[in-house]
Design a protein around this motif. Structure first.
Motif, short mmCIF file in Angstrom:
data_model
loop_
_atom_site.label_atom_id
_atom_site.label_comp_id
_atom_site.label_asym_id
_atom_site.label_seq_id
_atom_site.Cartn_x
_atom_site.Cartn_y
_atom_site.Cartn_z
N LEU A 24 -3.05 -11.43 -6.35
CA LEU A 24 -2.16 -11.40 -5.32
C LEU A 24 -1.56 -9.84 -5.13
O LEU A 24 -1.41 -9.50 -3.82
N ARG A 25 -1.25 -9.26 -6.13
CA ARG A 25 -0.83 -7.83 -5.91
C ARG A 25 -1.85 -7.04 -5.22
O ARG A 25 -1.61 -6.42 -4.45
N ARG A 26 -2.86 -7.13 -5.87
CA ARG A 26 -4.05 -6.43 -5.43
C ARG A 26 -3.91 -6.51 -4.02
O ARG A 26 -4.53 -5.45 -2.95
N ASP A 27 -4.09 -7.80 -3.50
CA ASP A 27 -4.22 -8.03 -2.01
C ASP A 27 -3.15 -7.52 -1.33
O ASP A 27 -3.33 -6.79 -0.20
N ALA A 28 -1.85 -7.60 -1.69
CA ALA A 28 -0.56 -7.04 -0.91
C ALA A 28 -0.89 -5.38 -0.85
O ALA A 28 -0.72 -5.07 -0.01
N TYR A 29 -1.16 -4.82 -1.97
CA TYR A 29 -1.37 -3.34 -2.25
C TYR A 29 -2.63 -2.92 -1.09
O TYR A 29 -2.20 -1.97 -0.22
N SER A 30 -3.59 -3.85 -0.86
CA SER A 30 -4.68 -3.38 0.03
C SER A 30 -4.18 -3.68 1.42
O SER A 30 -4.61 -2.88 2.36
N ALA A 31 -3.50 -4.81 1.43
CA ALA A 31 -2.91 -4.97 3.06
C ALA A 31 -2.12 -3.79 3.58
O ALA A 31 -1.80 -3.89 4.63
N PHE A 32 -1.67 -3.37 2.48
CA PHE A 32 -0.68 -2.18 3.20
C PHE A 32 -1.29 -0.93 3.38
O PHE A 32 -1.09 -0.17 4.34
N LEU A 33 -2.13 -0.54 2.36
CA LEU A 33 -2.98 0.51 2.47
C LEU A 33 -3.92 0.90 3.74
O LEU A 33 -4.05 2.05 4.26
N ALA A 34 -4.38 -0.41 4.25
CA ALA A 34 -5.35 -0.41 5.26
C ALA A 34 -4.56 0.21 6.68
O ALA A 34 -5.24 1.03 7.05
N PRO A 35 -3.59 -0.61 7.00
CA PRO A 35 -2.98 -0.01 8.14
C PRO A 35 -2.40 1.45 8.15
O PRO A 35 -2.16 2.07 8.96
N ALA A 36 -1.92 1.51 6.88
CA ALA A 36 -1.29 2.98 6.45
C ALA A 36 -2.30 4.14 6.92
O ALA A 36 -2.07 4.97 7.49
N LEU A 81 5.25 -6.32 -0.39
CA LEU A 81 5.33 -5.64 -1.41
C LEU A 81 6.64 -5.74 -2.10
O LEU A 81 6.91 -5.52 -3.33
N ALA A 82 7.66 -6.17 -1.35
CA ALA A 82 8.96 -6.19 -2.08
C ALA A 82 9.01 -7.42 -2.75
O ALA A 82 9.83 -7.60 -3.70
N VAL A 83 8.21 -8.64 -2.50
CA VAL A 83 8.11 -9.73 -3.18
C VAL A 83 7.36 -9.36 -4.37
O VAL A 83 7.52 -9.89 -5.51
N GLU A 84 6.24 -9.03 -4.28
CA GLU A 84 5.29 -8.89 -5.25
C GLU A 84 5.51 -7.63 -6.51
O GLU A 84 5.14 -7.93 -7.42
N GLY A 85 6.21 -6.68 -5.77
CA GLY A 85 6.57 -5.69 -6.76
C GLY A 85 5.63 -5.06 -7.44
O GLY A 85 4.31 -5.08 -7.12
N PRO A 86 5.75 -4.03 -8.45
CA PRO A 86 7.15 -3.71 -8.84
C PRO A 86 7.96 -2.97 -8.00
O PRO A 86 7.23 -2.20 -7.00
N ALA A 87 9.32 -2.42 -8.27
CA ALA A 87 9.99 -1.57 -7.58
C ALA A 87 9.34 -0.30 -7.04
O ALA A 87 9.47 0.29 -5.96
N SER A 88 8.67 0.18 -8.11
CA SER A 88 8.18 1.44 -8.06
C SER A 88 6.83 1.61 -6.74
O SER A 88 6.75 2.43 -6.07
N VAL A 89 6.22 0.34 -6.86
CA VAL A 89 5.26 0.33 -5.67
C VAL A 89 6.08 -0.02 -4.41
O VAL A 89 5.56 0.78 -3.25
N GLU A 90 7.19 -0.73 -4.24
CA GLU A 90 7.83 -0.94 -3.30
C GLU A 90 8.36 0.60 -2.70
O GLU A 90 8.48 0.82 -1.49
N GLN A 91 8.93 1.13 -3.62
CA GLN A 91 9.51 2.64 -3.12
C GLN A 91 8.21 3.46 -2.66
O GLN A 91 8.77 4.34 -1.89
N ALA A 92 7.17 3.58 -3.25
CA ALA A 92 6.37 4.43 -2.95
C ALA A 92 5.81 4.03 -1.45
O ALA A 92 5.65 4.83 -0.40
N ALA A 93 5.52 2.57 -1.27
CA ALA A 93 5.27 2.30 0.25
C ALA A 93 6.24 2.70 1.31
O ALA A 93 5.96 2.97 2.37
N HIS A 94 7.47 2.40 0.96
CA HIS A 94 8.74 2.97 1.74
C HIS A 94 8.59 4.43 2.09
O HIS A 94 8.65 4.82 3.40
#
Length: 160
Positions: A24-36, A81-94
């Motif tokens: 789930l986390r891997r999918d969420a991280y990838s879903a962020f990276l692609a459009p970024a 990312l806010a749901v899946e976390g951790p906070a460090s990933v959410e902050q980096a995405a922000h």
């Protein structure tokens, strides 16, 4: 059920749950990276269209629109990312999102000031700094996300 068998079943269930959460986390991280990354590419191409003696404003506008659409997806994936976390990933995405938004704003200002006597030097320079900044932030996001995925249960540390 013997106690040993129960512990094995429970242990297997914990492993499967951990693997499911990692996916789930891997999918969420990838879903962020692609459009970024798509947004960053569109913004860089918009800048190229504005560069030179003859700017292609129509092409720049088209690329800026693509970037805006991708930025909307980046924003939407930040919720996951806010749901899946951790906070460090959410902050980096922000941080990535803010950098991309800044690039977009700079390019809009650049486009709106075409023909300025200073040849838009301040926007060209600002854009160059933002391109580097966003690249670094994307790299940081990837590192933090990788660390979170490789984590064995302890909170990940942000690596510089």
């Amino acid at each position: 059920m013997p106690d040993c068998s129960r512990r094995q079943v429970q242990g297997q269930a914990e492993v499967e749950h951990s693997q499911w959460r990692r996916q789930l986390r891997r999918d969420a991280y990838s879903a962020f990276l692609a459009p970024a990354n798509e947004s960053r590419t569109a913004l860089k191409m918009a800048a190229r269209a504005l560069t030179g003696d003859v700017s292609d404003v129509a092409e720049a506008d088209r690329r800026l629109q693509v970037a805006q659409e991708r930025l909307a997806l980046v924003q939407a994936t930040c919720t996951s990312l806010a749901v899946e976390g951790p906070a460090s990933v959410e902050q980096a995405a922000h941080s990535v999102h803010l950098g991309l938004h800044s690039m977009h704003t700079t390019l809009l200002a650049w486009r709106d000031s075409l023909g300025a006597p200073d040849h838009n030097v301040k926007f060209v320079e600002r854009h160059a700094v933002e391109v580097t900044m966003v690249s670094e932030r994307l790299g940081s996001f990837t590192s933090v996300a990788r660390a979170a995925l490789d984590d064995s249960g302890q909170p990940p540390t942000v690596r510089s």
